[in-house]
Design a protein around this motif. Sequence first.
Motif, PDB file in Angstrom:
ATOM      1  N   VAL A  68      -3.984  -5.684  -9.223  1.00 21.20           N
ATOM      2  CA  VAL A  68      -5.089  -6.703  -8.170  1.00 21.20           C
ATOM      3  C   VAL A  68      -4.958  -7.770  -9.014  1.00 21.20           C
ATOM      4  O   VAL A  68      -5.635  -8.619  -8.496  1.00 21.20           O
TER       5      VAL A  68
ATOM      6  N   VAL B  72      -5.574  -2.603   7.242  1.00 16.31           N
ATOM      7  CA  VAL B  72      -6.210  -1.245   6.581  1.00 16.31           C
ATOM      8  C   VAL B  72      -6.440  -0.716   8.390  1.00 16.31           C
ATOM      9  O   VAL B  72      -6.281   0.206   9.032  1.00 16.31           O
TER      10      VAL B  72
ATOM     11  N   ILE C  21      -3.392  -7.907  -3.410  1.00 17.31           N
ATOM     12  CA  ILE C  21      -4.156  -8.794  -3.224  1.00 17.31           C
ATOM     13  C   ILE C  21      -3.756 -10.508  -3.573  1.00 17.31           C
ATOM     14  O   ILE C  21      -4.592 -11.241  -2.745  1.00 17.31           O
TER      15      ILE C  21
ATOM     16  N   PHE D   1       0.866  -1.101   0.012  1.00 21.67           N
ATOM     17  CA  PHE D   1       0.588  -0.586   0.296  1.00 21.67           C
ATOM     18  C   PHE D   1       0.211   0.842  -0.148  1.00 21.67           C
ATOM     19  O   PHE D   1       0.444   2.408  -0.916  1.00 21.67           O
TER      20      PHE D   1
ATOM     21  N   GLU E  48      11.566   5.772  -1.539  1.00 18.44           N
ATOM     22  CA  GLU E  48      11.590   5.445  -3.030  1.00 18.44           C
ATOM     23  C   GLU E  48      10.386   5.303  -2.851  1.00 18.44           C
ATOM     24  O   GLU E  48       9.436   5.239  -3.647  1.00 18.44           O
TER      25      GLU E  48
ATOM     26  N   ALA F 248       3.256   7.610  -2.881  1.00 17.43           N
ATOM     27  CA  ALA F 248       2.231   8.736  -3.282  1.00 17.43           C
ATOM     28  C   ALA F 248       2.468   9.373  -4.661  1.00 17.43           C
ATOM     29  O   ALA F 248       0.661   9.849  -5.298  1.00 17.43           O
ATOM     30  N   ASN F 249       2.683   9.564  -5.140  1.00 21.71           N
ATOM     31  CA  ASN F 249       2.710  10.629  -6.827  1.00 21.71           C
ATOM     32  C   ASN F 249       3.725  10.029  -7.259  1.00 21.71           C
ATOM     33  O   ASN F 249       4.921  10.688  -7.845  1.00 21.71           O
TER      34      ASN F 249
ATOM     35  N   ILE G 288      -6.076  -8.515   4.733  1.00 20.09           N
ATOM     36  CA  ILE G 288      -6.247  -6.756   4.422  1.00 20.09           C
ATOM     37  C   ILE G 288      -6.779  -6.066   5.418  1.00 20.09           C
ATOM     38  O   ILE G 288      -6.310  -4.630   5.287  1.00 20.09           O
TER      39      ILE G 288
ATOM     40  N   LEU H 130      -4.700   4.449  -1.652  1.00 15.80           N
ATOM     41  CA  LEU H 130      -4.443   2.491  -1.911  1.00 15.80           C
ATOM     42  C   LEU H 130      -4.052   2.289  -2.658  1.00 15.80           C
ATOM     43  O   LEU H 130      -3.079   1.186  -2.523  1.00 15.80           O
ATOM     44  N   SER H 131      -4.491   2.723  -3.845  1.00  8.51           N
ATOM     45  CA  SER H 131      -3.904   1.705  -5.396  1.00  8.51           C
ATOM     46  C   SER H 131      -4.243   2.717  -6.546  1.00  8.51           C
ATOM     47  O   SER H 131      -5.249   4.074  -6.292  1.00  8.51           O
TER      48      SER H 131
ATOM     49  N   SER I 241      -4.910   4.465  -9.968  1.00  4.81           N
ATOM     50  CA  SER I 241      -5.779   4.055 -10.757  1.00  4.81           C
ATOM     51  C   SER I 241      -5.750   3.068 -11.915  1.00  4.81           C
ATOM     52  O   SER I 241      -4.639   2.581 -11.926  1.00  4.81           O
TER      53      SER I 241
ATOM     54  N   PRO J  50      -4.252  12.101   3.095  1.00  2.00           N
ATOM     55  CA  PRO J  50      -4.889  10.515   2.782  1.00  2.00           C
ATOM     56  C   PRO J  50      -3.564   9.971   2.118  1.00  2.00           C
ATOM     57  O   PRO J  50      -3.086  10.376   1.365  1.00  2.00           O
TER      58      PRO J  50
ATOM     59  N   ARG K 227       7.837   4.977  -0.601  1.00  2.00           N
ATOM     60  CA  ARG K 227       7.055   5.348  -0.739  1.00  2.00           C
ATOM     61  C   ARG K 227       6.503   6.589  -1.174  1.00  2.00           C
ATOM     62  O   ARG K 227       5.582   7.082  -1.857  1.00  2.00           O
ATOM     63  N   THR K 228       7.629   7.601  -2.097  1.00  2.00           N
ATOM     64  CA  THR K 228       7.397   8.217  -3.512  1.00  2.00           C
ATOM     65  C   THR K 228       6.576   7.671  -4.091  1.00  2.00           C
ATOM     66  O   THR K 228       5.336   8.578  -5.182  1.00  2.00           O
TER      67      THR K 228
ATOM     68  N   PHE L  13      -1.751  -2.657  -4.528  1.00  2.00           N
ATOM     69  CA  PHE L  13      -3.065  -3.491  -4.209  1.00  2.00           C
ATOM     70  C   PHE L  13      -2.669  -4.585  -3.482  1.00  2.00           C
ATOM     71  O   PHE L  13      -2.939  -5.549  -5.169  1.00  2.00           O
TER      72      PHE L  13
END
Lengths: 378, 517, 371
Positions: C148, C292, C90, C83, C226, C232-233, C288, C363-364, C366, C360, C228-229, C88
């Motif tokens: 996923v 969460v 799964i 995450f 790296e 995040a974006n 999961i 989580l996944s 698009s 925020p 996390r970056t 994600f």
Amino acid sequence: MDSVFFSGLFFLALVKATPIAFGAMAGLMSERSGVINIAIEGMMLTGAMMAFLGSVIFNDLTGGTLPKIYSLLAGLIVAMISAALVALLHAVFSIHYKVDQIISGTVINLLSVGVTNFVANAYIDPRGLAGVGVFPVINIPILSEIPLIGRIFFSHQPLVYLMLIMVAVLQYALFKTPWGLRTRAVGEHPRAADTVGINVNRRRYINVTLGGALAGIGGAFLVLESVGRFQKLMTTGRGFIALAALIFGKWTSVGALGSALLFGFAEALGVRLQLGDVNELQALALLAGIGIIVLAGAWAVLKLIRRGADQRRNRTIGILASAGLASIAAALLFDWPSVEIPIQFLGLMPYIATVLVLAGFVGRAIPPAAIGKPYEKA
Amino acid sequence: MSEPVLRLVGISKRFPGVLANDNVDFELAPGEIHALLGENGAGKTTLMNVVYGLYKQDEGQIFIDGRQVEIHDPNDALARGIGMVHQHFMLVPVMTVTENMMLGHETTRGLRLGLLSDLDPDRVAEEIKALGDKHGLSIDPEAYVRDLSVGEEQRVEIVKALYRGAEVLILDEPTAVLTPQEAEDLFSIMRSLIAEGKSIIFITHKLKEVLVIADRITVLRDGRVVGTTEPSKTTEAELAAMMVGREVILQVEKGPAAPGEAVLEVQDLQVRDLREQMAIRGVSFTVRAGEIFGIAGVQGNGQAELVEALTGLTPVEGGHIFMNGQETTHLRPRAITETGIAHVPEDRHKHGLVLVYPLDENLVLQTYYLPPFAKRTFLQPKEVRENAIRLIQEFDVRTPSVRTHAGSLSGGNQQKVIVARELSRDIRLLIANQPTRGLDVGSIEFIHRRIVEKRDEGVGVLLVSSELDEILGLSDRIAVMYAGEILAVMPAEEATKERLGLLMAGVREAPDSIAAD
Amino acid sequence: MATSEARRSSRRRALLGRLAIPLLAIFTALIVASLAMVLSGTDPIKAYLALAEGAFGSQVARVETLIKATPFLLAGLAIALAFRGGLFNIGVEGQLFVGSAVTVFIGYSVELPAAIHIPLALLGGMIGGAVWAGIPGYLKARNGAHEVITTIMFNFIALRIISWAIGVGGPLRAPRTVVPETPAVFESARLPILIPDSRLHAGVIIAVIAAFVVYWLLWRTVTGFELRTVGANPNAARYAGINVEFNIVRTMALSGALAGLSGGIQVLGLAPYTFTTGFNVGLGFDSIAVAVLGSIHPFGVALAALLFGAMDAGARLMQLRTKVPIDVVTIVQGLILAFVAADQIIRRLYRIRTETEEGPVSLSQSWGGGS
């Protein structure tokens, strides 16, 4: 190997494909409008249990005075409603609360397993509830008399016919009606839909919920047309195979049916293989043949939808179809040596096929552009 | 004057923390083109979204043909003859033009089954063809929207509004994505629509266009109406002052440049865009140390691809790039950065910042792995923090703390964070793409000053901007980009708005007047 | 800037706020699940007391809770790590399967000194899990195939292959057994028992260490920055010179390694030290909820794992005492996930002001895929 064997094989493939196709259509309605649905499994499982409970309880309430077909129909309706409610829960989480749609799906699956097991252990098993039975086979007059074809297509229980009808209706509706146009717009570019006055979230609510009803039928099939009673976890991953069929069928209902048939055929072959009716190489050749024909068929259908196709493709489709037929003929005409191949590997096909199309190795499955994203108005 | 077709009285619209529209009055007379002028964020689009039913106003009334109306959603607006062409087109790419026309307003045939009736695309195709011909808007109903050019998409949007019976047409920044020539075409379409009796609201922030096309001009600033005037009674300078609230300083204070050796050399560069089309067709130029090299041009003429190719974010199809004497054509972004390049990206939310990260982490986005911020593989939070404290001070970033998330800062402060990060490194070339877009005047001046300072320290600057004033005010040499090519390079002294404007429209100059590079 | 005193108190309030939602979600889930019990004619209070006693009432119970929490912790870490990297995963279920199979194979096929055998077997399992997660990671990085769906498919592929491998005549099948299972691992591969005559194995310690390592990895290393970056974006990550594709594969592989470890510890730590088809089914999905609930933070995940472990451990006593089917635990776990994810329900129910202290966490990504 004869025509009886052959028609039996196809017959079984169609039967096996039925719950998968229903599940895939549930996913289709949801995902085309932009809501990922990995909760088909949970919806089917709930549908299966409620079909059982619905039919049994209806039968009890009427004291067995009505013909059992009424109890079965009651079970079917209860299954549709309850699976639709489960789907509504998915919709509320995903649309209203903007919960990550994968998480929401996981919640639905967990809860469905928990609740159905709970009810089975707390209610069904202690009372030793027995099923009401299954829907009878309906032989379509005249058509079912046709050799080979009649046995394969026109001598089924009602939900198989319903599935075929629904596939056709959905395919038509998705590409030829205002409902389909709006559904696709909402799944591809919700803001554009909003600016022409389409209520994006309402569309999604309706689609996800109605899709749930279809998944409910898929679950009900397992009880009302197959086993005749509810067993814990009886969907055994069919909801995920349905998801695979949906993706392999590139988010169209005809494509999903084609994929479901292919997967159903693999399953039917597995059964035959275990019975020793075919050997492994024959099975593979048959499967390859059917696969190629399904591919050609799906292609042809897609071409019909999108007008203005060119001639070259027509020839390719023809070649593919002939190659498929040749492969089937080869499987049937020759005595193939027996080779030891674990039959479990036939069952891998749906999953591997899905991974391959997602990764773009064989054609590319492109999901609706807005899938997975909650719609924010401002 | 006759009864206005549209009258807004006292419209206010609040968003959390922002008053986007504050007691706005507005009138649209029949058959007029009424320009709504204002800077980005002045509240123009919000106001029109209220009219179109996408937002609900908090206060105020809307009158159409003199009758007060409630507009709850776009359906209400469409039913009352209001159509809107949004800045970002509202067309579904995977559908045909006809399908997009029908969407939400479907024509069906055969049995009446509500939403499950049979669509009649053939009839719609005929209708829109006829409609398009009538207004001189040629479109192909069978084409898929994804295959259309920007200009074509815009025509489809206009026909879509007309097809729905729009009498009032709202055009939101319609020229932002057009070349001057396409904009001219649009203006003649607008005039012919007026001749048909339609009325048009034209949203823009471009002064010149307003004076050319509008009958009346209403200027919005910070959500409020500053005033309404007519082109014959005003000047560009006056409008500009109304927009920004004070006299704009168009000239940035700077001394003459002292260019040194080449820090960036681009030779016959070719780049494809996301749709695999050639976006850069053989571009060559040189940027020297200690000069600002400005690239002017209408957005979408390959500038974005050029910058992405230079910084390694997009693969290069052909040609060569040399930075500080080293070939960087096919290097990864990290390797290019390490040759001493800073990049202020066009889109600060997409590329420039990690909005959920605190400022201190954003300020080491390219240097987190280097000493003193990391020792071998271990991060050094103390150093990261001290770096942030220093830069926030130096670049005057207004923030509660260094651990504040970048996403909670204002646009101007976010951009300052990026500029601080990029300029604080040891660089020899600065690539700045639209460095001041959407910022308040104070931040613009601050950033412009910093860029000039860097130049004076001997850094080469490549400035890409679609704002002519920015280009003219900052650059020492100016190139104009059109359709993926550089049409001319000239010293800033030889550049005038008129000359650049023609070049931006794709009008090539006679060969002898192109300055040798 | 705030004074240090004020900052500390605001941080305390923030921590409290962060704990409030999960705690209230747990509470609400228990209430809702008690409705099911009432419907089936049991006293929910009695049932929950039995559950608590079964989880904490004796040393055996507490040991059982820890044992049950261990795989939840590792699998929850696997999901949380993914995450954080914007993925994600799964497919923990399948990675756990593959990891267990590799571990058990190393455990029974060679005999080595314990000091080598245990690490080797666990490492093998981690590599197995890493590979099984790395392939979907590669397909995402390279071809944009959404992880996923591919990891769901990989779950079933693993399940099928392994049920073949331990089925009749399969390569991992133990000789002369009726049920499909592998041979037991050698003594030398079994995890040491921490408290004599109990089932408490050293895997608990390994899992706790893993939580610290993941924490340290995420926030104290270059790799974590790296990871996390990219999560995040990804665009900003690419701009910053981070190799996004490589990171996607690495994050998936790290996640899969934790999943594999989760399975490996089970086969080396618990009698009968074999691997069967019914092994830990559903753990990957329950985890999961663990991740969460634990706010995808390693320490939060540890607390959540303890809770889930306690519920699993106490369920049997609850069923024995009150005839409530153990499945009520699954319902509670599902509801907890629901209420934590849809925290607006909890906020409205308990009138909690919405404070956006922390940005925020997406989580996944698009579906369009990385491509």
